[in-house]
Design a protein around this motif. Structure first.
Motif, PDB file in Angstrom:
ATOM      1  N   VAL A  32     -14.755  18.146  46.165  1.00  0.00           N
ATOM      2  CA  VAL A  32     -14.362  18.142  44.757  1.00  0.00           C
ATOM      3  C   VAL A  32     -13.595  19.427  44.480  1.00  0.00           C
ATOM      4  O   VAL A  32     -13.942  20.488  45.003  1.00  0.00           O
ATOM      5  N   HIS A  33     -12.571  19.328  43.665  1.00  0.00           N
ATOM      6  CA  HIS A  33     -11.843  20.540  43.252  1.00  0.00           C
ATOM      7  C   HIS A  33     -12.678  21.240  42.181  1.00  0.00           C
ATOM      8  O   HIS A  33     -12.398  21.153  40.975  1.00  0.00           O
ATOM      9  N   ILE A  34     -13.713  21.919  42.634  1.00  0.00           N
ATOM     10  CA  ILE A  34     -14.672  22.523  41.715  1.00  0.00           C
ATOM     11  C   ILE A  34     -14.008  23.606  40.875  1.00  0.00           C
ATOM     12  O   ILE A  34     -14.198  23.680  39.654  1.00  0.00           O
ATOM     13  N   GLY A  35     -13.216  24.454  41.521  1.00  0.00           N
ATOM     14  CA  GLY A  35     -12.634  25.586  40.804  1.00  0.00           C
ATOM     15  C   GLY A  35     -11.810  25.180  39.609  1.00  0.00           C
ATOM     16  O   GLY A  35     -12.073  25.599  38.474  1.00  0.00           O
ATOM     17  N   GLY A  36     -10.807  24.347  39.833  1.00  0.00           N
ATOM     18  CA  GLY A  36      -9.916  23.937  38.754  1.00  0.00           C
ATOM     19  C   GLY A  36     -10.535  22.952  37.793  1.00  0.00           C
ATOM     20  O   GLY A  36     -10.034  22.784  36.670  1.00  0.00           O
ATOM     21  N   SER A  37     -11.606  22.283  38.202  1.00  0.00           N
ATOM     22  CA  SER A  37     -12.316  21.403  37.276  1.00  0.00           C
ATOM     23  C   SER A  37     -13.172  22.220  36.315  1.00  0.00           C
ATOM     24  O   SER A  37     -13.174  21.995  35.101  1.00  0.00           O
ATOM     25  N   LYS A  71      -2.486  18.338  36.291  1.00  0.00           N
ATOM     26  CA  LYS A  71      -3.147  18.882  37.494  1.00  0.00           C
ATOM     27  C   LYS A  71      -4.246  17.905  37.899  1.00  0.00           C
ATOM     28  O   LYS A  71      -5.449  18.137  37.734  1.00  0.00           O
ATOM     29  N   GLY A  72      -3.797  16.780  38.475  1.00  0.00           N
ATOM     30  CA  GLY A  72      -4.694  15.663  38.733  1.00  0.00           C
ATOM     31  C   GLY A  72      -5.820  15.964  39.693  1.00  0.00           C
ATOM     32  O   GLY A  72      -6.829  15.255  39.714  1.00  0.00           O
ATOM     33  N   GLN A  73      -5.692  17.029  40.492  1.00  0.00           N
ATOM     34  CA  GLN A  73      -6.766  17.366  41.418  1.00  0.00           C
ATOM     35  C   GLN A  73      -8.043  17.768  40.688  1.00  0.00           C
ATOM     36  O   GLN A  73      -9.124  17.739  41.272  1.00  0.00           O
ATOM     37  N   ARG A 102     -13.343   3.380  41.306  1.00  0.00           N
ATOM     38  CA  ARG A 102     -12.285   3.634  40.320  1.00  0.00           C
ATOM     39  C   ARG A 102     -12.023   5.126  40.175  1.00  0.00           C
ATOM     40  O   ARG A 102     -10.973   5.522  39.646  1.00  0.00           O
ATOM     41  N   LEU A 103     -12.971   5.930  40.618  1.00  0.00           N
ATOM     42  CA  LEU A 103     -12.857   7.382  40.453  1.00  0.00           C
ATOM     43  C   LEU A 103     -12.268   7.985  41.720  1.00  0.00           C
ATOM     44  O   LEU A 103     -12.967   8.545  42.570  1.00  0.00           O
ATOM     45  N   ALA A 104     -10.970   7.859  41.855  1.00  0.00           N
ATOM     46  CA  ALA A 104     -10.275   8.362  43.036  1.00  0.00           C
ATOM     47  C   ALA A 104     -10.180   9.887  42.997  1.00  0.00           C
ATOM     48  O   ALA A 104     -10.472  10.526  41.980  1.00  0.00           O
ATOM     49  N   GLY A 105      -9.743  10.470  44.110  1.00  0.00           N
ATOM     50  CA  GLY A 105      -9.619  11.918  44.192  1.00  0.00           C
ATOM     51  C   GLY A 105      -8.530  12.487  43.315  1.00  0.00           C
ATOM     52  O   GLY A 105      -8.459  13.705  43.102  1.00  0.00           O
ATOM     53  N   HIS A 106      -7.660  11.629  42.804  1.00  0.00           N
ATOM     54  CA  HIS A 106      -6.722  11.955  41.733  1.00  0.00           C
ATOM     55  C   HIS A 106      -6.787  10.792  40.743  1.00  0.00           C
ATOM     56  O   HIS A 106      -7.043   9.649  41.138  1.00  0.00           O
ATOM     57  N   PRO A 107      -6.590  11.059  39.460  1.00  0.00           N
ATOM     58  CA  PRO A 107      -6.812  10.001  38.461  1.00  0.00           C
ATOM     59  C   PRO A 107      -5.798   8.864  38.587  1.00  0.00           C
ATOM     60  O   PRO A 107      -4.606   9.097  38.770  1.00  0.00           O
ATOM     61  N   MET A 108      -6.313   7.643  38.471  1.00  0.00           N
ATOM     62  CA  MET A 108      -5.494   6.443  38.571  1.00  0.00           C
ATOM     63  C   MET A 108      -5.512   5.705  37.248  1.00  0.00           C
ATOM     64  O   MET A 108      -6.525   5.653  36.558  1.00  0.00           O
ATOM     65  N   SER A 120       0.641  14.249  41.769  1.00  0.00           N
ATOM     66  CA  SER A 120       1.881  14.716  42.364  1.00  0.00           C
ATOM     67  C   SER A 120       2.437  15.737  41.382  1.00  0.00           C
ATOM     68  O   SER A 120       3.022  15.387  40.360  1.00  0.00           O
ATOM     69  N   LEU A 121       2.206  17.005  41.661  1.00  0.00           N
ATOM     70  CA  LEU A 121       2.344  18.039  40.644  1.00  0.00           C
ATOM     71  C   LEU A 121       3.772  18.191  40.137  1.00  0.00           C
ATOM     72  O   LEU A 121       4.741  17.965  40.850  1.00  0.00           O
ATOM     73  N   GLY A 122       3.866  18.577  38.868  1.00  0.00           N
ATOM     74  CA  GLY A 122       5.151  18.821  38.237  1.00  0.00           C
ATOM     75  C   GLY A 122       5.662  17.681  37.385  1.00  0.00           C
ATOM     76  O   GLY A 122       6.728  17.796  36.779  1.00  0.00           O
TER      77      GLY A 122
END
Length: 276
Positions: A32-37, A71-73, A102-108, A120-122
């Motif tokens: 999990v991207h704990i830091g940015g979450s 920042k989908g991560q 449904r809870l992918a590693g980036h939001p769908m 896909s940043l930016g």
């Protein structure tokens, strides 16, 4: 028969629930991207608790606001916010990043409350600008909020969107920059300096507000500030990556991590102690 929406939780309670669920999801073997979450938990709490109108695909498109997590991560924080506000069940959060979830590693987009698939940043700021301009074109009373990572601002497409937003006077667009000063490769200022960040946004014609991204009073004051006609708003939120998580607080290694049961218990205890 119309049903009344459940009352909103206070932002402070939402922030507690969001952080707790992020830690609980961090047991995923996929990481999990704990830091940015964790760094955006308070921002999401104020948005979902007090600011956004009909934030989860509820109601007609002319009568709600849009939140785009560029920042989908950091989607664990978004999933936690959706669970804490009843859009999805908290039990579903246990399926984070599992095959078929449904809870992918980036939001769908397939998940209620996710406006666009991101990560896909930016791209998020351009999407938010499109929403804002469409609302204005059709006379809809809506606002678009886009949460951006600070490292993500090294993508040039953000600045194209920033230039266009100011040119078109998109005053119903708010960019929220999670300024935790880290990216996957290290400190942002070591990888590619962003400062003076406030001056950059202002130079593109935006109104810029700088806040402590963990102070709810400052956050709500920025989000509720009267619109400045003809100018989009950038909120620079100074945050701490993995705030409050033992061993990960303000570190690069918090970018993506899996916490074992003992580490999760320690983190949850630390968060409980912070609230005491």
């Amino acid at each position: 028969m119309l049903t009344q929406a459940p009352p909103r939780k206070a932002a402070e309670r939402l922030a507690v629930d969001i952080r707790r669920m992020i830690i609980e999801m961090s047991g995923s073997p996929n990481g999990v991207h704990i830091g940015g979450s964790m760094s955006i938990a308070d921002l999401l709490a104020v948005l979902y608790g007090e600011v956004l109108r009909q934030p989860a695909d509820e109601g007609p498109p002319d009568d709600r606001d849009y939140l785009i997590l560029s920042k989908g991560q950091a989607c664990a924080a978004l999933y936690a916010a959706l669970a804490a506000t009843g859009t999805i069940s908290e039990a579903e959060c246990a399926s984070y990043a599992e095959q078929g979830s449904r809870l992918a590693g980036h939001p769908m987009k397939r998940l209620p409350g996710v406006e666009f698939s991101t990560g896909s940043l930016g791209h998020g700021l351009s999407l938010g600008l499109g929403v804002a301009l469409a609302g204005r074109r059709y006379g809809h009373d809506k606002r678009a909020f886009v949460i951006l990572g600070d490292g993500e601002l090294q993508e040039g497409s953000n600045w194209e969107a920033a230039m266009a937003a100011a040119h078109h006077g998109a005053d119903n667009l708010t960019a929220v920059v999670d300024r935790n000063s880290w990216q996957i490769s290290g400190r942002t200022e070591d990888c590619m300096s962003l400062e003076p960040l406030t001056d950059k946004w202002a130079g593109f014609g935006w109104r810029v507000l700088t806040v402590d991204g963990h102070d709810h009073n400052q956050i709500r004051a920025a989000f509720n500030a009267p619109v400045e006609p003809g100018r989009p708003t950038a909120v620079i939120a100074r945050t701490i990556k993995a705030r409050g998580v033992p061993g990960l607080h303000d570190t690069k290694k918090s970018h993506s991590a899996t916490l074992d049961e003992a580490a999760r218990r320690l983190a949850l205890a630390a968060l409980a102690g912070e609230r005491a």
